[in-house]
Scaffold this motif. Structure first.
Motif, PDB file in Angstrom:
ATOM      1  N   GLY A   1      50.320  33.204  50.009  1.00 39.14           N
ATOM      2  CA  GLY A   1      50.550  33.948  51.249  1.00 39.14           C
ATOM      3  C   GLY A   1      51.831  34.752  51.185  1.00 39.14           C
ATOM      4  N   PRO A   2      52.092  35.544  52.229  1.00 41.53           N
ATOM      5  CA  PRO A   2      53.334  36.318  52.289  1.00 41.53           C
ATOM      6  C   PRO A   2      54.549  35.386  52.268  1.00 41.53           C
ATOM      7  CG  PRO A   2      51.820  36.970  54.034  1.00 41.53           C
ATOM      8  CD  PRO A   2      51.257  35.739  53.404  1.00 41.53           C
ATOM      9  N   ARG A   3      55.663  35.910  51.744  1.00 43.91           N
ATOM     10  CA  ARG A   3      56.858  35.092  51.666  1.00 43.91           C
ATOM     11  C   ARG A   3      58.107  35.949  51.670  1.00 43.91           C
ATOM     12  NH1 ARG A   3      54.334  34.127  46.222  1.00 43.91           N
ATOM     13  NH2 ARG A   3      52.760  33.508  47.664  1.00 43.91           N
ATOM     14  N   THR A   4      59.201  35.351  52.171  1.00 42.72           N
ATOM     15  CA  THR A   4      60.477  36.065  52.149  1.00 42.72           C
ATOM     16  C   THR A   4      60.996  36.163  50.728  1.00 42.72           C
ATOM     17  OG1 THR A   4      61.633  33.992  52.574  1.00 42.72           O
ATOM     18  CG2 THR A   4      61.171  35.422  54.484  1.00 42.72           C
ATOM     19  N   ILE A   5      60.865  35.088  49.956  1.00 41.37           N
ATOM     20  CA  ILE A   5      61.328  35.096  48.568  1.00 41.37           C
ATOM     21  C   ILE A   5      60.485  34.123  47.752  1.00 41.37           C
ATOM     22  CG2 ILE A   5      63.122  33.335  48.930  1.00 41.37           C
ATOM     23  CD1 ILE A   5      63.397  36.430  46.601  1.00 41.37           C
ATOM     24  N   ASP A   6      60.187  34.537  46.553  1.00 37.65           N
ATOM     25  CA  ASP A   6      59.454  33.695  45.604  1.00 37.65           C
ATOM     26  C   ASP A   6      60.149  33.866  44.263  1.00 37.65           C
ATOM     27  OD1 ASP A   6      57.378  32.069  44.550  1.00 37.65           O
ATOM     28  OD2 ASP A   6      56.305  33.854  43.883  1.00 37.65           O
ATOM     29  N   ILE A   7      60.504  32.760  43.634  1.00 36.51           N
ATOM     30  CA  ILE A   7      61.182  32.805  42.343  1.00 36.51           C
ATOM     31  C   ILE A   7      60.413  31.905  41.385  1.00 36.51           C
ATOM     32  CG2 ILE A   7      63.345  32.458  41.090  1.00 36.51           C
ATOM     33  CD1 ILE A   7      64.756  32.463  43.867  1.00 36.51           C
ATOM     34  N   ASP A   8      60.065  32.454  40.233  1.00 35.03           N
ATOM     35  CA  ASP A   8      59.321  31.702  39.226  1.00 35.03           C
ATOM     36  C   ASP A   8      60.053  31.739  37.897  1.00 35.03           C
ATOM     37  OD1 ASP A   8      57.013  31.074  40.807  1.00 35.03           O
ATOM     38  OD2 ASP A   8      56.302  33.117  40.528  1.00 35.03           O
ATOM     39  N   ILE A   9      60.023  30.630  37.194  1.00 31.71           N
ATOM     40  CA  ILE A   9      60.472  30.604  35.808  1.00 31.71           C
ATOM     41  C   ILE A   9      59.295  31.119  34.980  1.00 31.71           C
ATOM     42  CG2 ILE A   9      61.289  29.201  33.890  1.00 31.71           C
ATOM     43  CD1 ILE A   9      62.300  27.168  36.006  1.00 31.71           C
ATOM     44  N   LEU A  10      59.498  32.213  34.280  1.00 33.63           N
ATOM     45  CA  LEU A  10      58.417  32.828  33.511  1.00 33.63           C
ATOM     46  C   LEU A  10      58.363  32.304  32.082  1.00 33.63           C
ATOM     47  CD1 LEU A  10      58.952  36.505  34.702  1.00 33.63           C
ATOM     48  CD2 LEU A  10      57.340  34.801  35.614  1.00 33.63           C
ATOM     49  N   LEU A  11      59.486  32.331  31.414  1.00 33.88           N
ATOM     50  CA  LEU A  11      59.589  31.909  30.015  1.00 33.88           C
ATOM     51  C   LEU A  11      60.866  31.099  29.843  1.00 33.88           C
ATOM     52  CD1 LEU A  11      58.708  35.324  28.344  1.00 33.88           C
ATOM     53  CD2 LEU A  11      57.290  33.261  28.262  1.00 33.88           C
ATOM     54  N   TRP A  12      60.891  30.263  28.823  1.00 36.68           N
ATOM     55  CA  TRP A  12      62.076  29.495  28.471  1.00 36.68           C
ATOM     56  C   TRP A  12      62.190  29.544  26.950  1.00 36.68           C
ATOM     57  CZ3 TRP A  12      65.013  27.012  32.254  1.00 36.68           C
ATOM     58  CH2 TRP A  12      66.063  26.238  31.794  1.00 36.68           C
TER      59      TRP A  12
END
Length: 167
Positions: free
Chosen positions: A91-102
């Motif tokens: 759904g909609p969100r103010t902020i979304d942060i994902d770890i993509l690669l390590w």
């Protein structure tokens, strides 16, 4: 790290999150940030792109002394400070942060999967990531740039809106 916002002052939400991700005292230093891209909402149901607001997205490269799970905890705190709610999946969100690669690591736990399982299917992640690293590879050696030719990725409308986010 992938960052996105679709509610309120989207650029300001991303800017605050990026500033929070530049916290050497917490073990994280932001190194580089891609351009900002705008795209329609990528939802679960047909018509979600018309029902929900457009997203701004970017990718940031960080250096950290945290473990992946400790970084995930920090991300959850940053999202909570940004008034992120999880009322609706995708759904909609103010902020979304994902770890993509390590780096070249593959991590699969109940809480965290790296590389991000949808990385190669989302133009709003692929294009900003390639801004930062045109030679980016997945841990299995697959070129991220090859995903640009995937018909599903090519069908996702993207617009580069800012070369730099003023932080």
């Amino acid at each position: 790290m992938g960052l996105g916002s679709s509610l309120g002052d989207r650029a300001a939400h991303i800017g605050r999150a990026l500033r929070a991700l530049d916290s050497p005292e917490q073990g994280v230093t932001r190194l580089r940030v891609s351009a900002l891209y705008e795209s329609p909402h990528l939802g679960l149901a047909p018509g979600d792109e018309a029902r929900y607001p457009r997203h701004l997205n970017c990718v940031a490269e960080i250096s950290t002394r945290l473990t992946p799970l400790k970084l995930l905890d920090l991300i959850a705190d940053i999202e909570q400070q940004g008034e992120r709610t999880r009322d609706e999946r995708w759904g909609p969100r103010t902020i979304d942060i994902d770890i993509l690669l390590w780096g070249d690591c593959v991590i699969q736990t109940e809480r965290l999967t790296i590389p991000h399982p949808e990385l190669l299917h989302r133009a709003f992640v692929i294009l900003p990531l390639l801004d930062l690293d045109p030679g980016a590879r997945m841990p299995d050696g697959q070129w991220v740039s090859a995903a640009v030719d995937d018909p599903v990725v090519r069908a996702q409308p993207m617009q580069r809106v800012h070369d730099e986010l003023s932080l």
